[in-house]
Design an enzyme around this catalytic site. Structure first.
Site, PDB file in Angstrom:
ATOM      1  CE  LYS A 154       3.785   6.792   6.521  1.00  0.00           C
ATOM      2  NZ  LYS A 154       3.256   7.812   5.978  1.00  0.00           N
ATOM      3  CB  SER A 195      -5.891   3.686   2.496  1.00  0.00           C
ATOM      4  OG  SER A 195      -5.809   5.263   2.248  1.00  0.00           O
ATOM      5  CE  LYS A 209      -4.488   1.668   0.539  1.00  0.00           C
ATOM      6  NZ  LYS A 209      -3.798   2.738  -0.450  1.00  0.00           N
ATOM      7  CB  THR A 267      -3.215  12.220   6.247  1.00  0.00           C
ATOM      8  OG1 THR A 267      -3.805  11.948   5.510  1.00  0.00           O
ATOM      9  CG2 THR A 267      -1.602  12.400   6.704  1.00  0.00           C
ATOM     10  CE  LYS A 292       4.479   8.179  -1.301  1.00  0.00           C
ATOM     11  NZ  LYS A 292       3.285   8.016  -0.003  1.00  0.00           N
ATOM     12  CG  ASN A 305      -4.838  16.134   1.931  1.00  0.00           C
ATOM     13  OD1 ASN A 305      -4.677  15.782   2.763  1.00  0.00           O
ATOM     14  ND2 ASN A 305      -5.937  15.543   0.743  1.00  0.00           N
TER      15      ASN A 305
HETATM   16  P1  NAD Z   1      -0.634  18.584  -1.358  1.00  0.00           P
HETATM   17  O1  NAD Z   1      -0.068  18.963  -2.392  1.00  0.00           O
HETATM   18  O2  NAD Z   1      -1.580  18.723  -1.269  1.00  0.00           O
HETATM   19  O3  NAD Z   1      -0.180  19.670  -0.843  1.00  0.00           O
HETATM   20  C1  NAD Z   1       2.071  19.697  -0.220  1.00  0.00           C
HETATM   21  C2  NAD Z   1       1.704  21.665   0.683  1.00  0.00           C
HETATM   22  O4  NAD Z   1       3.167  21.557   0.661  1.00  0.00           O
HETATM   23  C3  NAD Z   1       1.141  21.987  -0.921  1.00  0.00           C
HETATM   24  O5  NAD Z   1       0.825  23.458   0.105  1.00  0.00           O
HETATM   25  C4  NAD Z   1       1.985  22.530  -1.618  1.00  0.00           C
HETATM   26  O6  NAD Z   1       1.930  24.369  -1.244  1.00  0.00           O
HETATM   27  C5  NAD Z   1       3.823  22.592  -0.096  1.00  0.00           C
HETATM   28  N1  NAD Z   1       5.014  22.882  -0.197  1.00  0.00           N
HETATM   29  C6  NAD Z   1       6.020  22.505  -1.352  1.00  0.00           C
HETATM   30  N2  NAD Z   1       7.211  22.366  -0.607  1.00  0.00           N
HETATM   31  C7  NAD Z   1       7.240  23.878  -0.399  1.00  0.00           C
HETATM   32  C8  NAD Z   1       8.320  24.274   0.424  1.00  0.00           C
HETATM   33  N3  NAD Z   1       9.740  23.818  -0.227  1.00  0.00           N
HETATM   34  N4  NAD Z   1       8.742  24.787   1.032  1.00  0.00           N
HETATM   35  C9  NAD Z   1       7.009  24.797   2.002  1.00  0.00           C
HETATM   36  N5  NAD Z   1       5.633  24.787   1.554  1.00  0.00           N
HETATM   37  C10 NAD Z   1       5.725  23.467   0.492  1.00  0.00           C
HETATM   38  O7  NAD Z   1       0.379  17.119  -0.649  1.00  0.00           O
HETATM   39  P2  NAD Z   1      -0.461  16.615   0.444  1.00  0.00           P
HETATM   40  O8  NAD Z   1      -1.117  15.060   0.469  1.00  0.00           O
HETATM   41  O9  NAD Z   1      -0.872  17.175   1.770  1.00  0.00           O
HETATM   42  O10 NAD Z   1       1.195  16.665   1.183  1.00  0.00           O
HETATM   43  C11 NAD Z   1       2.349  16.722   2.040  1.00  0.00           C
HETATM   44  C12 NAD Z   1       3.599  15.606   2.782  1.00  0.00           C
HETATM   45  O11 NAD Z   1       2.165  15.103   3.513  1.00  0.00           O
HETATM   46  C13 NAD Z   1       4.212  15.392   1.798  1.00  0.00           C
HETATM   47  O12 NAD Z   1       5.117  14.637   2.039  1.00  0.00           O
HETATM   48  C14 NAD Z   1       3.117  13.711   1.645  1.00  0.00           C
HETATM   49  O13 NAD Z   1       4.203  12.377   1.597  1.00  0.00           O
HETATM   50  C15 NAD Z   1       2.311  13.685   3.408  1.00  0.00           C
HETATM   51  N6  NAD Z   1       1.435  12.847   3.232  1.00  0.00           N
HETATM   52  C16 NAD Z   1       0.522  12.491   2.469  1.00  0.00           C
HETATM   53  C17 NAD Z   1      -0.446  12.027   3.157  1.00  0.00           C
HETATM   54  C18 NAD Z   1      -1.582  12.092   1.983  1.00  0.00           C
HETATM   55  O14 NAD Z   1      -2.935  11.506   2.810  1.00  0.00           O
HETATM   56  N7  NAD Z   1      -2.164  12.680   0.969  1.00  0.00           N
HETATM   57  C19 NAD Z   1      -0.519  11.196   3.655  1.00  0.00           C
HETATM   58  C20 NAD Z   1       0.390  10.574   4.701  1.00  0.00           C
HETATM   59  C21 NAD Z   1       1.615  11.401   4.053  1.00  0.00           C
END
Ligand code: NAD
Length: 440
Positions: A118, A374, A94, A214, A130, A245
């Site tokens: 995780k 999920s 996953k 999340t 991934k 997100n």
């Molecule tokens: P997303 O694309 O929805 O949002 C990413 C955010 O980070 C945006 O606001 C973007 O502007 C910001 N960002 C990007 N580069 C940046 C920088 N250099 N400095 C400051 N801000 C910056 O992505 P997401 O789904 O929110 O994921 C964010 C993190 O959480 C990632 O590391 C992802 O792997 C992790 N994550 C996401 C989920 C999920 O369910 N979406 C689950 C577990 C972990």
């Protein structure tokens, strides 16, 4: 048709990352090397068998595809796509799919290993994987994004599977891409397979509560940590990096618990407001302004570094990896860090934070809420019966609190930080599974 190359797990004698193009992080260490150094730390506490160490240090399967996509200008552009299955010891693999320019083998390898740990910590019956495509989704039209996503799914149609390998959204992807994946996969296989991907729109078999899950997990693990360290959430202040997100949901849900959010930021802008940012206003602004904070007027403009070093009780990094460097760790004012992002802290910052008695709830625990819901989505797809949002949230909250307790217990037992406590929690379970399965 895409060109596909499958590589078995490349074991190097020292178990180090075999990637020739290891990406440098702020610490000069590649992301998968950072995984290995955290594993070494946990091995030193747990002393697992040599055989298990070899298996868990190497991903099971690595797939690279070249994806020729017809662009709107009539020219073909070829994108690199990846899927890495780190382990299936605990169940089907996953893990999310990331669309970003810096996606490469090293990054996907690290992210796939973190998924294994995780899922083990969240106590859900999944292994870890991934995927990613090297692209800038913001520069692609909707049609180009759709063709790219369908090309990737077609190339991975024998890798993905409801009981085999189940993708989900990650950075740069959302329910929009998940809908194209389920449609492409179902058409190729001539079946309706909603459970092949999670994070889908509700009308295609998505789960209530998945989008905010999340961020919700970040909120629950933050509250659990506050109870342990005696921090009052009604008077606490917080800074959140990233307003996508995870960051925006975490900010909203923490705020709803009474925590004042003094700083928020994304890749376009950062803001500070000593009276507290109006999170509802920020959410509305982002929704109406192309998903970014640039131009928001809810606080004074600050730099990204000022956000990380802000005078707050809690820091939630929820954007990208390697932002909490040794320098940030030495100067941080927050007493609690809750890692919404994957890999936001470089390995060399861990001992500094520990020494400074800053509690860090690690990514493999704190952001496990997404994969937990999920899993609930996948279960609902298998049943063909759907739960209310309250049911999803209450099962999620109980699961997160349980996971936190196990990790806290191990960190106390092994007299270590929560990160090593989390690795130990995952490895104890994985070692048993690998041992029972034996070698085949
Ligand atoms: P997303 O694309 O929805 O949002 C990413 C955010 O980070 C945006 O606001 C973007 O502007 C910001 N960002 C990007 N580069 C940046 C920088 N250099 N400095 C400051 N801000 C910056 O992505 P997401 O789904 O929110 O994921 C964010 C993190 O959480 C990632 O590391 C992802 O792997 C992790 N994550 C996401 C989920 C999920 O369910 N979406 C689950 C577990 C972990």
């Amino acid at each position: 048709m895409a060109n596909k190359k499958e590589v078995g797990a490349p074991a190097s004698p020292k178990g180090k990352s075999a990637s020739a193009t290891t990406k440098a992080s702020h610490s000069g260490q590649g992301m998968f090397d950072a995984v290995l150094s955290r594993l070494d730390m946990a091995f030193s506490k747990l002393n697992p068998s040599y055989n298990f160490q070899q298996i868990i240090k190497n991903p099971q399967k690595q797939v690279v595809v070249s994806l020729p996509v017809m662009m709107d200008n009539g020219k073909i552009e070829v994108f690199q796509g990846y899927r890495i299955i780190h382990s299936t010891a605990l169940g089907p693999s996953k893990g999310g799919i990331r669309y970003a320019m810096d996606v490469d083998m090293d990054e996907v390898k690290a992210l796939s290993a973190w998924m294994t740990f995780k899922c083990a910590i969240a106590n859900i019956p999944y292994g870890g994987a991934k995927g990613g495509i090297q692209c800038d989704p913001k520069k692609l039209s909707l049609g180009e994004l759709e063709r790219l996503t369908r090309a990737y799914t077609a190339a991975m149609s024998d890798v993905f599977g409801v009981d085999k390998d189940i993708p989900a959204p990650d950075m740069g992807t959302s329910k929009r891409e998940m809908a194209w994946i389920v449609d492409t996969y179902s058409k190729i296989h001539g079946i309706d397979a909603p459970g092949v991907v999670t994070g889908k729109p509700l009308t295609l078999g998505g789960s209530k509560g998945r989008e905010a899950a999340t961020g919700r997990g970040v909120m629950i693990s933050c509250l659990e940590a506050m109870k342990k360290i005696g921090m009052n959430h009604k008077t606490a202040t917080c800074a959140v990096q990233g307003f996508g997100n995870v960051g925006s949901s975490a900010a909203r849900l923490l705020n709803a618990k009474g925590i004042k959010i003094l700083a928020i930021g994304d890749h376009t802008a950062n803001f500070y407001n000593a009276k507290g940012i109006d999170i509802e206003a920020a959410l509305k602004y982002v929704k109406e302004n192309g998903g970014v904070l640039k131009g928001f007027h809810g606080g004074e403009s600050i730099t990204g570094e000022q956000l990380l070093l802000a005078d707050v009780d809690v820091l939630v990094p929820a954007a990208v990896q390697n932002v909490i460097t040794a320098h940030i760790a030495e100067n941080m004012k927050a007493k609690l860090v809750v890692e919404g992002a994957n890999g936001p802290t470089v390995a060399e910052a861990d001992p500094i934070l520990f020494e400074r008695k800053i509690t860090v709830v690690p990514d493999i625990l704190a952001n496990g809420g997404g994969v937990t819901v999920s899993y609930f989505e996948w279960v609902q797809n298998k049943y063909g019966h759907y739960w209310s949002e309250d049911e999803v949230n209450s099962k999620h909250d109980a699961n997160m609190a349980n996971a936190f307790e196990k990790v806290w217990y191990n960190s106390q037992k092994f007299k270590t930080n929560l990160r090593t406590g989390a690795y130990v929690t995952a490895l104890e379970k994985l070692e048993k599974a690998v041992e029972y399965r034996g070698n085949f």
